[in-house]
Write an enzyme that holds these catalytic residues in place. Structure first.
Site, PDB file in Angstrom:
ATOM      1  CD1 TRP A 359      -7.530   1.615   9.745  1.00 36.51           C
ATOM      2  CD2 TRP A 359      -5.735   2.741  10.449  1.00 36.51           C
ATOM      3  NE1 TRP A 359      -6.695   1.792   8.657  1.00 36.51           N
ATOM      4  CE2 TRP A 359      -5.581   2.485   9.059  1.00 36.51           C
ATOM      5  CE3 TRP A 359      -4.718   3.438  11.093  1.00 36.51           C
ATOM      6  CZ2 TRP A 359      -4.473   2.903   8.320  1.00 36.51           C
ATOM      7  CZ3 TRP A 359      -3.607   3.849  10.351  1.00 36.51           C
ATOM      8  CH2 TRP A 359      -3.493   3.588   8.981  1.00 36.51           C
ATOM      9  CG  ASP A 360     -10.613   4.159   7.711  1.00 32.41           C
ATOM     10  OD1 ASP A 360     -10.003   3.166   8.128  1.00 32.41           O
ATOM     11  OD2 ASP A 360     -11.023   4.261   6.546  1.00 32.41           O
ATOM     12  CD  GLU A 490      -5.688  -3.258   4.144  1.00 30.16           C
ATOM     13  OE1 GLU A 490      -6.293  -3.202   3.055  1.00 30.16           O
ATOM     14  OE2 GLU A 490      -6.259  -3.161   5.247  1.00 30.16           O
ATOM     15  CE  LYS A 602      -5.671  -0.930  -0.194  1.00 28.16           C
ATOM     16  NZ  LYS A 602      -6.459  -1.766   0.722  1.00 28.16           N
ATOM     17  CD  GLN A 603      -3.550   2.057   3.403  1.00 26.67           C
ATOM     18  OE1 GLN A 603      -4.019   1.046   2.905  1.00 26.67           O
ATOM     19  NE2 GLN A 603      -4.180   2.767   4.318  1.00 26.67           N
TER      20      GLN A 603
HETATM   21  C1  BGC Z   1      -7.328   0.479   3.649  1.00 25.62           C
HETATM   22  C2  BGC Z   1      -7.449   0.478   5.144  1.00 25.62           C
HETATM   23  C3  BGC Z   1      -8.738   1.160   5.530  1.00 25.62           C
HETATM   24  C4  BGC Z   1      -9.931   0.541   4.813  1.00 25.62           C
HETATM   25  C5  BGC Z   1     -11.208   1.301   5.046  1.00 25.62           C
HETATM   26  C6  BGC Z   1      -8.562  -0.180   3.036  1.00 25.62           C
HETATM   27  O1  BGC Z   1      -8.490  -0.141   1.648  1.00 25.62           O
HETATM   28  O2  BGC Z   1      -6.183  -0.232   3.241  1.00 25.62           O
HETATM   29  O3  BGC Z   1      -6.360   1.159   5.725  1.00 25.62           O
HETATM   30  O4  BGC Z   1      -8.923   1.065   6.902  1.00 25.62           O
HETATM   31  O5  BGC Z   1      -9.693   0.544   3.427  1.00 25.62           O
HETATM   32  O6  BGC Z   1     -11.105   2.615   4.602  1.00 25.62           O
END
Ligand code: BGC
Length: 768
Positions: A359-360, A490, A602-603
């Site tokens: 999804w990035d 996550e 995490k984000q």
């Molecule tokens: C992130 C995801 C992301 C993936 C690839 C993961 O660490 O939590 O949101 O899509 O990395 O960049």
């Protein structure tokens, strides 16, 4: 910050001094790519120390059979792996019979690497004392041609400084390679043919299962004191390797050089039976052109990219180096010319994340490509998902959804889900929303609505269907709820009513309905076609409306914020500032179980929603949510700091915005997350670009007009960026108290600056 050996410079990434401990990190940082292939900065000559070998071909992957402890129904069969491809860069070097190997040398002086981002080449130089006392000075320049994207070039320059010597160069091709990341320790390539003639060599190999055919090729030329030497190399070939041996006698201080031309052609672009001819054509064009001309082409091609994509920062060399590194890596990874390709989170710099599409792309990369290239590039990225719609519908069917509902994969190479952790595959469904956000951003930015009737609407209908089926009615709440999900954060799984997921689900339905109305009015024949194809009925639409109108959003009356999920407040809430430094990053220091129970984020999660839907909320609301969630966020995803930087800037907190900016732009250069040796974080680099343009520049599109709210971090003298807005090229330069806009072309453009409308006339800088 975990490392600080990269020397600040405006245009180059520089390392000085040899340290075996840094080799793998530098192999990532000095990686090269040209959109079609890429490689880590592995040494050409033998190296017996720790190294992570990686050469990659865009779009070529292997479906590695899923390995899990306990199989659950619906698991994807495989995890798509990006493949370490046959090695064409290798050159063994022998001086008086002894192999040159930096790990075995008695002394290494003046070791230096430079990645010249302005011109697109990588240089490594050193002087080494070999075990046999030979003192050799080496300078190697390498680049992957942007203009001829199947070609790479190496200039290996060598001088023995203390003696006459017999020098042997052994350029080779090797398909006997392995992946670091392989579930079953299998080899992924099968060599089909090793061939050589007239100083040209070819190895054709195919990937197992996916049957991609690739021919790696090479041809070399030897020089002494800059003059070509007539050569008849000895050929040695094995099952998976071919070597040409060039032997030459050099007097003390004489310079010898080997120019090696190599690369790949694949059956993605040529007929399978023509691969060797195609490789020959590349060599027959490139070798006579010669190293200098090819290097000049490279410089010209990069100048073209920088002309549009550069961001300058005066007064802060580390920040300048950071942003250029990010822009450089993005362009090395994806140039937007091929709708079959996409932007892997590690690009061509490592194996992790499978080189696949996440999804990035939709959530982070589209704005960068939209503004720095022509609109076709962003359209290609959208079309990539349109082309995968059938597979997204199949993917949802596997999970029990019906009637054309689509669940786009969390990770994919060909449209199929190829991530195999249940909490991601089954639960991280918010990704579906980003597909629609990307369409909206494209329409708003480019003004090109035609994508929606042509393709986008079908995608949106399938996604709306998914959300309606995935939500269920709760009699307790008299609301629709979405249970058992993982949000963007996550570090929590299987939660109920992740606010971000519920919000985007509702929004996807609403946006789809609004788009349908417009398509019906303005593109009636497309409307009929899409309705017929999807079989969408009024009765189904009313179910969508019901879900949208009655969607549940967890909210805390006490804190006056939306809750990340139903039970978020049951957690022990302790800000990150109270976590000892020694405990971080928590994903390397804590058990997974402890992470899941903790309040650490995490984000951006709720804040990701505030980022996408900023205009749905007041600034006070954003501030309240920012102050609640940011202190609990560990930013252990590379995608995190950029969103926070943009929001901190919008809140006028420039010092904080700047700290997040440094963290996003120098994430890899300073190795904030202690993992750069696995590869660079390419997709978050587009977030760095957003931090400047949307964060500091405050750029938004409001009712079809560009709007700016420029701010500048303390200590910066100025910064500037350029964007392509609806085929008009606008350059923005921000200095303390003064912003100027310069427009190319011959039409003027009305924009908003701090909410006031101003008109920028062509070629007349407007200063406000
Ligand atoms: C992130 C995801 C992301 C993936 C690839 C993961 O660490 O939590 O949101 O899509 O990395 O960049």
């Amino acid at each position: 910050m975990n490392q600080d050996y990269i020397i600040p410079d405006n245009w180059s990434i520089l390392e000085e001094g040899f340290d075996a401990e840094r080799v793998e990190a530098s192999e990532s940082l000095f990686s090269l790519g040209n959109g079609a292939m890429g490689q880590r900065a592995n040494f050409e000559e033998e190296y017996s120390g720790d190294t992570f070998q990686g050469s990659y071909i865009a779009g070529v992957y292997y479906p590695d059979k899923t390995k899990v402890g306990w199989w659950k129904n619906g698991y994807p069969e495989y995890f798509a792996k990006v493949l370490n491809a046959p090695n064409w860069i290798g050159i063994n070097v022998f001086i008086n019979g002894e192999v040159l190997d930096l790990d075995a040398c008695k002394e290494i002086r003046g070791f230096r690497r430079e990645l010249n981002m302005k011109e697109g080449w990588y240089e490594r130089s050193f002087t080494a004392i070999m075990p046999n006392e030979m003192e050799v000075a080496v300078k190697v320049v390498r680049f992957l041609s942007l203009k001829r994207n199947e070609l790479g070039v190496i200039n290996y320059d060598l001088e023995v400084k203390n003696s006459d010597a017999t020098i042997i160069f052994e350029p080779y091709l090797d398909s006997g390679i392995t992946n670091e990341d392989a579930n079953w320790e299998e080899k992924f390539w099968k060599t089909l043919e090793v061939k050589f003639e007239n100083e040209q060599a070819f190895i054709t190999a195919k990937t197992l299962k996916t049957e991609f055919h690739a021919t790696a090729f090479m041809q070399s030329k030897l020089f002494k004191n800059a003059k070509a030497v007539k050569t008849e190399p000895i050929e040695v070939s094995f099952d998976e390797k071919v070597i040409f041996r060039y032997t030459t006698e050099a007097k003390k201080g004489e310079k010898v050089a080997l120019h090696k031309f190599g690369g790949y052609v694949t059956d993605m672009n040529h007929k399978r039976n023509d691969l060797i001819d195609a490789a020959k054509n590349v060599l027959d064009d490139a070798v006579p052109a010669g190293y200098d001309k090819l290097l000049q082409e490279q410089k010209d091609a990069w100048a073209g990219i920088w002309e549009m994509a550069d961001i300058t920062i005066e007064g802060d060399v580390k920040a300048q180096q950071g942003i250029r590194f990010n822009i450089f890596q993005l362009n090395q990874t994806y140039l937007g010319e091929d709708a079959r390709l996409n932007i892997g989170p590690k690009g061509f710099t490592g194996e992790k994340y499978g080189g696949s599409t996440y999804w990035d792309t939709e959530a982070y990369c589209i704005p960068f490509y939209m503004a720095t290239k022509n609109h076709e590039v962003a359209r290609n990225l959208l079309t990539y998902r349109y082309n995968h719609l059938g597979k997204a519908i199949e993917n949802a069917e596997k999970l029990g959804f019906t009637n054309g509902a689509a669940l786009y994969p969390m990770v994919t190479m060909n449209g199929e889900e190829s991530h195999n952790e249940w909490e991601i595959t089954f639960e991280e469904i918010h990704r579906n929303g980003a597909m629609v956000v990307a369409i909206k951003r494209y329409v708003d930015y480019t003004g090109d609505f035609s994508y929606v009737p042509e393709k986008g609407l079908e995608v949106m209908i399938a996604i709306a269907r998914f959300w309606q089926q995935r939500a269920n009615y709760s009699t307790q709440k008299d609301k629709f709820v979405i249970l058992g999900v993982t949000g963007p954060n996550e570090y929590e799984n299987n939660v109920n009513n992740n606010w971000y997921t519920n919000y985007i689900a509702k929004w996807c339905i609403d946006y789809c309905l609004a788009s349908m109305e417009r398509v019906e009015k303005e593109f009636s024949s497309d409307y009929m076609r899409v309705m017929k194809k999807t079989g969408l009925q009024d009765e189904e639409i009313s179910r969508w409306r019901e879900v949208s109108e009655k969607m549940y959003f967890p909210y805390s009356e006490e804190y006056k914020v939306f809750l990340q999920q139903d039970n978020f407040l049951d957690k022990e809430i302790i800000p990150v500032s109270e976590l000892p430094r020694s405990q971080r990053p928590i994903n390397q220091k804590w058990s997974w179980d402890r992470i899941l129970r903790s309040c650490y984020i995490k984000q951006a999660d709720v804040l990701q929603g505030f980022y996408f839907f900023e205009d749905h909320f007041s600034l006070e609301d954003m501030e309240k949510h920012f102050d609640f969630y940011e202190p609990l966020t560990v930013h252990e995803s590379s995608l995190s700091p950029c969103v926070h930087s943009i929001q901190a800037a919008a809140l006028g907190r420039m010092e904080q915005a700047y700290q997040f900016y440094l963290r996003t732009s120098r994430l890899d250069l300073d190795d904030y997350n202690n993992e750069v040796k696995e590869g660079c974080h390419i997709t978050s680099m587009a977030g760095t670009w957003m931090s400047i343009v949307e964060g500091f520049g405050g750029m938004r599109v409001v009712d079809g007009k560009l709007s700016f709210n420029p701010r500048i971090p303390e200590g910066w003298e100025s910064y500037s960026f350029k964007i392509n807005f609806r085929d008009k090229i606008l350059k923005i330069n921000v200095a303390p108290g003064k912003t100027s806009f310069t427009l190319e072309g011959n039409e003027s453009l009305k924009i908003l600056v701090k909410e006031n409308t101003v008109e920028v006339k062509p070629s007349v800088p407007l200063t406000v």
